[in-house]
Design a protein around this motif. Structure first.
Motif, PDB file in Angstrom:
ATOM      1  N   VAL A  34       0.808  -1.418   0.233  1.00  0.00           N
ATOM      2  CA  VAL A  34      -0.083   0.027  -0.001  1.00  0.00           C
ATOM      3  C   VAL A  34       0.758   1.234   0.091  1.00  0.00           C
ATOM      4  N   ASP A  35       0.390   2.336  -0.457  1.00  0.00           N
ATOM      5  CA  ASP A  35       0.836   3.668  -0.302  1.00  0.00           C
ATOM      6  C   ASP A  35       2.280   3.659  -1.251  1.00  0.00           C
ATOM      7  N   ALA A  36       1.951   3.005  -2.299  1.00  0.00           N
ATOM      8  CA  ALA A  36       3.172   2.746  -3.228  1.00  0.00           C
ATOM      9  C   ALA A  36       3.534   4.211  -3.597  1.00  0.00           C
ATOM     10  N   ASP A  37       4.714   4.717  -3.910  1.00  0.00           N
ATOM     11  CA  ASP A  37       5.033   5.945  -4.593  1.00  0.00           C
ATOM     12  C   ASP A  37       5.955   5.589  -5.839  1.00  0.00           C
ATOM     13  N   ARG A  38       5.041   5.701  -6.960  1.00  0.00           N
ATOM     14  CA  ARG A  38       5.584   5.096  -8.250  1.00  0.00           C
ATOM     15  C   ARG A  38       6.586   6.067  -8.591  1.00  0.00           C
ATOM     16  N   TYR A  50       7.161   1.726  -0.517  1.00  0.00           N
ATOM     17  CA  TYR A  50       5.853   1.346  -0.369  1.00  0.00           C
ATOM     18  C   TYR A  50       5.652   0.946   1.098  1.00  0.00           C
ATOM     19  N   ARG A  51       4.313   0.748   1.688  1.00  0.00           N
ATOM     20  CA  ARG A  51       4.364  -0.024   3.088  1.00  0.00           C
ATOM     21  C   ARG A  51       3.593  -1.283   2.729  1.00  0.00           C
ATOM     22  N   ARG A  53       1.075  -4.193   4.374  1.00  0.00           N
ATOM     23  CA  ARG A  53      -0.222  -4.447   5.427  1.00  0.00           C
ATOM     24  C   ARG A  53      -0.065  -5.717   5.401  1.00  0.00           C
ATOM     25  N   TYR A  58      -0.394  -2.327   9.639  1.00  0.00           N
ATOM     26  CA  TYR A  58       0.498  -2.114   9.091  1.00  0.00           C
ATOM     27  C   TYR A  58       1.905  -2.709   9.517  1.00  0.00           C
ATOM     28  N   ALA A  61       7.847  -1.312   5.880  1.00  0.00           N
ATOM     29  CA  ALA A  61       7.920  -0.518   4.704  1.00  0.00           C
ATOM     30  C   ALA A  61       9.219  -0.779   4.027  1.00  0.00           C
ATOM     31  N   ARG A  63      12.463   0.787   1.670  1.00  0.00           N
ATOM     32  CA  ARG A  63      12.962   1.975   1.530  1.00  0.00           C
ATOM     33  C   ARG A  63      13.921   1.790   0.396  1.00  0.00           C
TER      34      ARG A  63
END
Length: 145
Positions: A34-38, A50-51, A53, A58, A61, A63
């Protein structure tokens, strides 16, 4: 024989995401990315790609760094930390605090045992081949929590 090693942090994170979400067996059932930053790019700051779950919580993550990726799992139970540490003793020990890149990445996964005091278990992933051992750590943490 394969001569090219995958060492790009972004590609390693993609491989790990595929493994986390592609295996429909316990304890990985219910794991989502989740919360993926493309648009994220690897940097010395280690931005979050991304994080992770597991069901409703959660659990970690990933990095990105120029020379690899780091998987950070939240583990608040010392018994779980000790068990994971014992089971994965063969993984290289790296020095430094969670988030402190210092030093060279290795060709395998490595557990940052110094990060335990922060309730964060950090696994350094230096190559595509190191994704499987990192996934084994995730499995162990999820089985015990």
């Amino acid at each position: 024989m394969v001569e090219d090693r995958i060492t790009d942090g972004e590609r390693i994170a993609q491989l790990l995401a595929s493994e986390l979400t592609g295996l429909d067996v316990e304890p990985l059932e219910g794991v989502t990315v989740v919360d993926a930053d493309r648009d994220v790019s690897p940097s010395s700051d280690g931005p979050v790609a991304y994080r992770i779950r597991h069901r409703e919580s959660y659990v970690g993550a990933v990095r990105l760094y120029p020379d690899g990726a780091r998987l950070q799992l939240t583990v608040t139970d010392d018994t779980v930390l000790e068990s994971v540490d014992e089971r994965h003793r063969e993984l290289t020990v790296i020095e430094g605090r969670s988030g402190d890149i210092g030093g060279e990445f290795h060709s395998t996964s490595a557990i940052d045992r110094e990060s335990y005091s922060d309730d964060v278990l950090t696994v350094q992933i230096a190559s595509g081949a190191a994704v499987k051992p990192a996934l084994d750590v995730v499995r162990d943490v999820l089985e015990q929590t």
